[in-house]
Design an enzyme around this catalytic site. Structure first.
Site, PDB file in Angstrom:
ATOM      1  N   SER A   1       0.866  -1.182   0.000  1.00  0.00           N
ATOM      2  CA  SER A   1       0.000   0.000   0.000  1.00  0.00           C
ATOM      3  C   SER A   1       0.904   1.234   0.000  1.00  0.00           C
ATOM      4  O   SER A   1       1.753   1.344   0.873  1.00  0.00           O
ATOM      5  CB  SER A   1      -0.856   0.033   1.269  1.00  0.00           C
ATOM      6  OG  SER A   1      -1.669  -1.102   1.299  1.00  0.00           O
TER       7      SER A   1
ATOM      8  N   ALA B   1       6.770  -2.009  11.366  1.00  0.00           N
ATOM      9  CA  ALA B   1       5.555  -1.378  10.850  1.00  0.00           C
ATOM     10  C   ALA B   1       5.835   0.075  10.550  1.00  0.00           C
ATOM     11  O   ALA B   1       6.570   0.740  11.279  1.00  0.00           O
ATOM     12  CB  ALA B   1       4.418  -1.507  11.854  1.00  0.00           C
ATOM     13  N   LYS B   2       5.209   0.532   9.455  1.00  0.00           N
ATOM     14  CA  LYS B   2       5.380   1.939   9.053  1.00  0.00           C
ATOM     15  C   LYS B   2       4.998   2.850  10.206  1.00  0.00           C
ATOM     16  O   LYS B   2       5.676   3.825  10.500  1.00  0.00           O
ATOM     17  CB  LYS B   2       4.432   2.274   7.902  1.00  0.00           C
ATOM     18  CG  LYS B   2       4.758   1.645   6.601  1.00  0.00           C
ATOM     19  CD  LYS B   2       3.639   1.969   5.590  1.00  0.00           C
ATOM     20  CE  LYS B   2       3.592   0.893   4.522  1.00  0.00           C
ATOM     21  NZ  LYS B   2       2.374   0.876   3.746  1.00  0.00           N
ATOM     22  N   ARG B   3       3.865   2.498  10.829  1.00  0.00           N
ATOM     23  CA  ARG B   3       3.338   3.421  11.844  1.00  0.00           C
ATOM     24  C   ARG B   3       4.249   3.527  13.065  1.00  0.00           C
ATOM     25  O   ARG B   3       4.185   4.488  13.808  1.00  0.00           O
ATOM     26  CB  ARG B   3       1.902   3.034  12.232  1.00  0.00           C
ATOM     27  CG  ARG B   3       1.756   1.869  13.187  1.00  0.00           C
ATOM     28  CD  ARG B   3       0.304   1.610  13.472  1.00  0.00           C
ATOM     29  NE  ARG B   3      -0.255   0.730  12.447  1.00  0.00           N
ATOM     30  CZ  ARG B   3      -0.184  -0.603  12.498  1.00  0.00           C
ATOM     31  NH1 ARG B   3       0.407  -1.202  13.497  1.00  0.00           N
ATOM     32  NH2 ARG B   3      -0.698  -1.343  11.544  1.00  0.00           N
TER      33      ARG B   3
ATOM     34  N   GLY C   1       7.399   3.774  12.765  1.00  0.00           N
ATOM     35  CA  GLY C   1       8.603   4.452  12.293  1.00  0.00           C
ATOM     36  C   GLY C   1       9.742   3.497  11.955  1.00  0.00           C
ATOM     37  O   GLY C   1      10.912   3.842  12.129  1.00  0.00           O
TER      38      GLY C   1
END
Ligand code: GLU
Length: 293
Positions: free
Chosen positions: A24, A266-268, A270
């Site tokens: 995504s 995870a991207k969230r 960082g």
């Protein structure tokens, strides 16, 4: 007997493997993505098949064009090559609508007018609500609304999501649904563990679950490779495929890349992006050793 005749004799079609990596574009790619992309490509290569990259960009509020540009650059830098044009989910909303219409004709969808807050309050009121893999299950408030009430609400312009009535849906498929998972063997699908999942919302006219099964079928993906974190989602995907009459692929859920604390990147949170690592002087070979390739 030559190879082809032998395959036919065994009742197997000589189908090349088709895999995909489906990121995504809502953030920069990190080491976990590198592993998933390389894994999908390697599985395709093993079967002398095709490797696709698909952009799962239905979350229009979070998608940014620079992430797509970066993602292409990062994957190329890693040495990956894929077929163009890449399928972009945002360009195929009519396909998902068609699938929703099909489900609606089967009588397995209902409009849900609950806000997130109302759902939470209802769950609290009910006490020990059943838990699914993604948290407490939807309590079913809108499932029993009458046709008249639904129509009235819609006519008033109330916002609604479309949910899958999983109990009704299960009545329309064979008793036992299974899938073949190359990591864990044959699995029995138990879609009810997710409750009545949302398949479309006003702002996003498809959900991840719906778009994934429609796209995998449209693209001829016959080996779905993805991280262990999506293993549970397969229970729902198997049901949707059955309801929609789609071909059933095989799955290979692979290990996840974790940080020093053992937590999934995870991207969230960082997680360091591939481009940040590159800026620090990392080479593709450093990425491969970091992910234990
Ligand atoms: N788009 C999903 C993700 O980024 C992957 C979907 C899938 O492989 O089924 O986690």
């Amino acid at each position: 007997m030559d190879d082809e005749v032998q395959m036919v004799a065994k009742g197997e079609a000589a189908m090349p493997i088709v895999t995909r990596f489906a990121p995504s574009p809502t953030g920069w790619l990190h080491l976990g993505h590198a592993f998933a992309a390389l894994f999908a490509q390697r599985e395709a290569e093993k079967g002398r098949g095709r490797f696709l990259v698909r952009l799962e960009d239905i979350d229009v509020a979070r998608v940014r064009p620079e992430y797509e540009v970066a993602l292409r650059e990062d994957l190329k830098w890693l040495g990956l090559r894929w077929e163009e044009p890449m399928r972009k989910q945002s360009e195929h909303f009519p396909d998902y609508q068609q699938a929703l219409d099909q489900l609606s004709d089967l009588g397995v969808l209902y409009p849900c007018f609950c806000t997130r807050r109302e759902i939470q309050e209802e769950i609290q009121r009910a006490g020990n609500a059943p838990q699914g893999p993604d948290g407490p299950l939807y309590p079913g408030t809108c499932r029993s609304r009458s046709k008249v009430e639904r129509e009235e609400r819609m006519a008033e312009g109330a916002a609604y999501a479309l949910r899958l009535d999983v109990t009704e849906a299960l009545k329309r498929v064979p008793n036992s649904l299974a899938w073949e998972d190359l990591s864990r063997g044959v699995q029995t699908a138990d879609p009810a563990r997710f409750g009545d999942v949302v398949l479309a919302r006003k702002e996003t006219p498809t959900s991840y679950h719906l778009a994934v099964v429609v796209d995998d079928a449209k693209q001829g993906v016959n080996l779905v490779t993805r991280g262990e974190d999506l293993f549970e989602a397969t229970h729902v995907h198997r049901l949707l495929q059955e309801l929609l009459g789609l071909p059933v692929p095989k799955w290979h859920h692979h290990r996840l890349i974790t940080d020093e604390q053992g937590k999934r990147l995870a991207k969230r949170d960082g997680a360091k992006s591939l481009r940040a690592l590159r800026a620090e002087g990392w080479k593709p070979s450093d990425v491969l050793s970091a992910i234990g390739w």
